[in-house]
Design a protein around this motif. Structure first.
Motif, PDB file in Angstrom:
ATOM      1  N   ALA A 132      -4.181   3.595   5.400  1.00  0.00           N
ATOM      2  CA  ALA A 132      -4.188   2.302   6.092  1.00  0.00           C
ATOM      3  C   ALA A 132      -4.501   2.408   7.587  1.00  0.00           C
ATOM      4  O   ALA A 132      -5.273   1.599   8.125  1.00  0.00           O
TER       5      ALA A 132
ATOM      6  N   LEU B 291       1.318  -3.066  13.691  1.00  0.00           N
ATOM      7  CA  LEU B 291       1.553  -2.995  12.251  1.00  0.00           C
ATOM      8  C   LEU B 291       3.007  -3.282  11.919  1.00  0.00           C
ATOM      9  O   LEU B 291       3.911  -2.892  12.647  1.00  0.00           O
ATOM     10  N   SER B 292       3.203  -3.949  10.785  1.00  0.00           N
ATOM     11  CA  SER B 292       4.560  -4.110  10.292  1.00  0.00           C
ATOM     12  C   SER B 292       4.943  -2.878   9.487  1.00  0.00           C
ATOM     13  O   SER B 292       4.093  -2.072   9.116  1.00  0.00           O
ATOM     14  N   ALA B 293       6.249  -2.729   9.226  1.00  0.00           N
ATOM     15  CA  ALA B 293       6.697  -1.580   8.439  1.00  0.00           C
ATOM     16  C   ALA B 293       6.023  -1.575   7.071  1.00  0.00           C
ATOM     17  O   ALA B 293       5.596  -0.523   6.579  1.00  0.00           O
TER      18      ALA B 293
ATOM     19  N   LEU C 257      -0.911   0.781  15.969  1.00  0.00           N
ATOM     20  CA  LEU C 257       0.468   1.252  15.776  1.00  0.00           C
ATOM     21  C   LEU C 257       1.469   0.266  16.359  1.00  0.00           C
ATOM     22  O   LEU C 257       2.595   0.140  15.874  1.00  0.00           O
TER      23      LEU C 257
ATOM     24  N   ASP D 138       3.177  -2.515   6.239  1.00  0.00           N
ATOM     25  CA  ASP D 138       1.790  -2.042   6.300  1.00  0.00           C
ATOM     26  C   ASP D 138       1.705  -0.529   6.107  1.00  0.00           C
ATOM     27  O   ASP D 138       0.623   0.005   5.846  1.00  0.00           O
ATOM     28  N   LEU D 139       2.829   0.157   6.271  1.00  0.00           N
ATOM     29  CA  LEU D 139       2.842   1.615   6.121  1.00  0.00           C
ATOM     30  C   LEU D 139       3.228   2.047   4.709  1.00  0.00           C
ATOM     31  O   LEU D 139       3.324   3.236   4.415  1.00  0.00           O
ATOM     32  N   GLY D 140       3.482   1.063   3.841  1.00  0.00           N
ATOM     33  CA  GLY D 140       3.833   1.384   2.459  1.00  0.00           C
ATOM     34  C   GLY D 140       2.595   1.497   1.584  1.00  0.00           C
ATOM     35  O   GLY D 140       1.480   1.648   2.080  1.00  0.00           O
ATOM     36  N   TYR D 141       2.800   1.441   0.294  1.00  0.00           N
ATOM     37  CA  TYR D 141       1.652   1.380  -0.604  1.00  0.00           C
ATOM     38  C   TYR D 141       0.961   0.042  -0.391  1.00  0.00           C
ATOM     39  O   TYR D 141       1.607  -0.961  -0.103  1.00  0.00           O
ATOM     40  N   GLY D 142      -0.366   0.034  -0.506  1.00  0.00           N
ATOM     41  CA  GLY D 142      -1.100  -1.181  -0.170  1.00  0.00           C
ATOM     42  C   GLY D 142      -2.088  -1.588  -1.249  1.00  0.00           C
ATOM     43  O   GLY D 142      -2.123  -1.019  -2.339  1.00  0.00           O
TER      44      GLY D 142
END
Lengths: 496, 496
Positions: A375, A167-169, A164, A171-175
């Motif tokens: 993720a 991670l970059s922002a 946590l 990385d919390l999106g669709y991957g």
């Protein structure tokens, strides 16, 4: 429903100082329209304002409530947008639709655990393991889970904190539907160290466990014109159910002391076969070197596909595990692994290494299934694999599981001397069979009635000559194992 | 491969003190057999010991290495079990199969981002969003994600710690495919508070996001004899792709300022329709009260199914969101929600409330897909929902997103004065159109070449009369938004 007492009659004007017993003092300042609309919705939902009834004129209700007319107009407007009421010009504002009312009595789908007798009486259906889980038991000797009490909670939390923090922002999106690069890299290294497999991380697909591998691969194989996947017999009931759900036939291949009978496979009309070479489920047999070579010839002669379910290969107690078939036959083996037996099934993380010709189709299937695994847990697992924590966990589990296996072997010899124990010193379960003719489902049902949960061998067999049981030991203490097996012995002696 | 220099000839005896330059001092004490077997495997893998070559006699090699003969015998035995070598009696021990060798040069599937021009030149395929993501951009105005920088990392970690401390071992095993009871309970309460939906937690199915809802529901609908799901036009390209992958037709229903044209739906041969009533994607229109009532009639007249994708309903800035269709029509609405727009898409958690007649089939489909969502994140999310943290997050996001929407509206008015802005003050994106005849894919391609990522409206349209763009603002600062839109204006003025 009796509407005559509490509800106004059709098209009557609902008004007066008692209208819905509204008290404007309940409304938050600045939120009166919202509050009023919500009160009206509730009244429509519980039929205090039935469909067809008319709301008070805005001027009238505003006066009653001592609010500005705008507050009421705005609330009515919201109900119009909801579709609950409609403005009918001079006829006023009419309730035209009601929200759903929750069931008043017990829930619609009460969850009732089936009785042990009912559970084992019929052919096992798709929900058999769910039903089995729903029945409480004093001692659960079901196979398939490692010692979950040993789950490394602190290490997991530390890795999660670190993930946590780093991670970059985005990385919390669709991957990437294949999974995070970090985990695919960590798994490539894990497989090289532990399974003698050398693979490019780009050729690894992260999935939600081997169940998902079978589901996705089933779709891909059907699209490739394959209509049958041969399976080991005995072999995993769950895997067979998954393949059949994909409308694939599952012709049985008998298993002997060397593993699956490749000579029979040659006679079966199937271009694909699902195998558990490292530690066959449920017999525990390790596929012999001779059979491995026969398999290789079969695969090259028939352009055959071997689905290698490497479910518990790391759990070998007497010697290092045999290398994966994938390590010698990458173009013909679709390799499936997961953390279900290393950490916990509830993580729902696995991986699949498909032959080149199926890789793109498998990624597409994963994308359409769910756009890729979550993720955060992938980042956590990548850390645990990279830091050596996973190997520590595996060493710990091996020691613990081995002593539990020994405890179970001792208990079977003591309490079930008539049973034959099968398989290598490996894995999380063992299989026992009886040279007798009773129904093993009766034994399992009687044991469950006495509080001991076991799976009958016949569940996992397409053609079962002998009764038997599949007994998990990994998740139980030696004391519980001994007590559970003693109960089994007692139950067996009292079988009708 | 040149084998002549480094490799022994076929069937020659490999031995002598230089055999593979093995040095027994490299072997760990007590692990010599394991070490030797591993060295031999490596030599077989890299063709120093090619298929057909013979290993030294055990007695000879033991002498060379100054180890007991048992060490060598044991190592050979392991290779026999692997299938790498075979014992041929008096002929000795022969290498019969080699493990795979990794590719020597670049990886087999290099990941190369497509060029902007190529990306927009063809019809968008199933991997279009993956390709789009792979291209770096200075400013990413793609729609579909909330402000991911606002993800409540500390609250998540606190909830995770608490979950790890309170879970039982069996919570880490295989679980209910519908999801954890705690999360289904928390979602039932969330939906009652925020979406006016009253639902029994037992009727909620936890899934891996709305993509999975469409995948599972597609299977269930096909099994029910439904071959088409009508979709809004314009409407989400991704959703349409998911339905088509399930071999469902997707007849288009035009969208006007009141939302989807239910009169057209009546003329289309589809018993099901996918809608985004709270905030239509991509137009931003809210389905009007009149249309909601028309829809209800359509559903009862035709035994129709409405798939309600409630993807960003909570993000309304001017007033409370309209209640969900599910709240008034539970027997005809399959409701789909997720945390992708509330927290982060990377969590892959969503929920679906199916009409009673489809519930069991949907649970079965989820079981076969992946045995249910991962448990830990469900426990964490249940805590965040139960503690009020989610509502705090939503209030925070609403304020932030609203000001970003204002910034984008201002920027469009300033830099793209010819554009028409569509939709309600809601959501994470807005749609603009142009009264002109250029190809919006050209505009998007040129913008991307200038470092600004946007989606052309035509991607989301089956019949698109006007060029347009779909612009996400939630994940960008007002400065980036202004700069990005200024670039769009500049690009537009220089379009050929």
């Amino acid at each position: 429903m009796n509407r005559s007492n509490s509800c106004p009659s059709h098209q009557s004007i609902v008004s007066g100082s008692d209208f819905l017993q509204l008290n404007i003092l309940d409304a938050p300042v600045g939120g009166r329209s919202h509050w009023l609309a919500q009160q009206l919705r509730l009244a429509i939902a519980d039929r205090r304002l039935p469909v067809g009834s008319k709301l008070p004129a805005t001027r009238v209700l505003a006066g009653e409530l001592r609010v500005s007319r705008g507050v009421v107009t705005e609330a009515y407007q919201r109900l119009i947008e909801d579709g609950h009421v409609a403005g009918h010009g001079r006829s006023g504002t009419i309730v035209v639709a009601a929200p759903a009312v929750p069931p008043e009595a017990p829930p619609t789908r009460p969850v009732v655990a089936p009785s042990p007798g009912a559970l084992f009486a019929a052919e096992p259906g798709a929900d058999i393991f769910d039903s089995m889980r729903a029945i409480p038991a004093r001692i659960d000797l079901s196979p398939g889970t490692p010692d979950l009490a040993a789950f490394p909670r602190s290490a997991w939390l530390r890795a999660e904190r670190s993930a946590l923090a780093s991670l970059s922002a985005s990385d919390l999106g669709y991957g990437d539907p294949r999974g995070t690069p970090a985990l695919r890299h960590a798994i490539a290294n894990w497989l090289a160290r532990n399974r003698a497999i050398r693979v490019d991380p780009n050729d690894i697909l992260i999935v939600a466990g081997t169940a998902q591998t079978l589901s996705l691969l089933g779709q891909v194989l059907r699209d490739d014109g394959i209509s049958a996947v041969a399976v080991e017999d005995p072999g995993s009931l769950g895997a067979r159910q998954h393949l059949r759900n994909q409308r694939l036939d599952t012709p049985p291949i008998p298993v002997d002391h060397q593993g699956a009978r490749v000579d029979v496979l040659r006679d079966v009309a199937a271009r694909a076969v699902l195998l558990t070479p490292a530690h066959q489920f449920p017999t525990g047999v390790v596929l012999s070197g001779a059979r491995r070579r026969e398999l290789m010839s079969w695969a090259s002669d028939n352009d055959g596909l071997i689905i290698e379910d490497d479910y518990d290969a790391e759990h070998r107690y007497d010697r290092p595990p045999v290398p994966a078939l994938r390590s010698v036959l990458p173009n013909h083996v679709c390799y499936a692994g997961s953390v279900s037996k290393l950490l916990a099934p509830a993580l729902r993380i696995g991986w699949v290494l498909a032959p080149p010709k199926y890789q793109d189709a498998l990624v597409a299937a994963k994308r359409f299934a769910d756009l890729g695994n979550a993720a955060l847990p992938q980042h956590v697992l990548a850390q645990l694999m990279g830091s050596g924590e996973m190997e520590r966990q595996l060493r710990f589990l091996r020691t613990r599981h081995r002593s539990r296996r020994d405890a179970m072997v001792d208990a079977v010899r003591t309490h079930l001397p008539e049973a034959v124990i099968h398989g290598a010193a490996a894995g999380l379960h063992l299989m026992i069979t009886f040279d007798a003719t009773f129904a093993d489902t009766d034994l399992a049902a009687s044991a469950l009635a006495r509080g001991v949960k076991v799976q009958p061998l016949s569940w996992h067999s397409q053609h079962s000559p002998r009764p038997g049981l599949v007994l998990g030991y990994a998740a139980n203490t030696p004391t519980a194992i001994s007590e559970g097996v003693a109960t089994l012995g007692d139950v067996l002696r009292h079988l009708p």
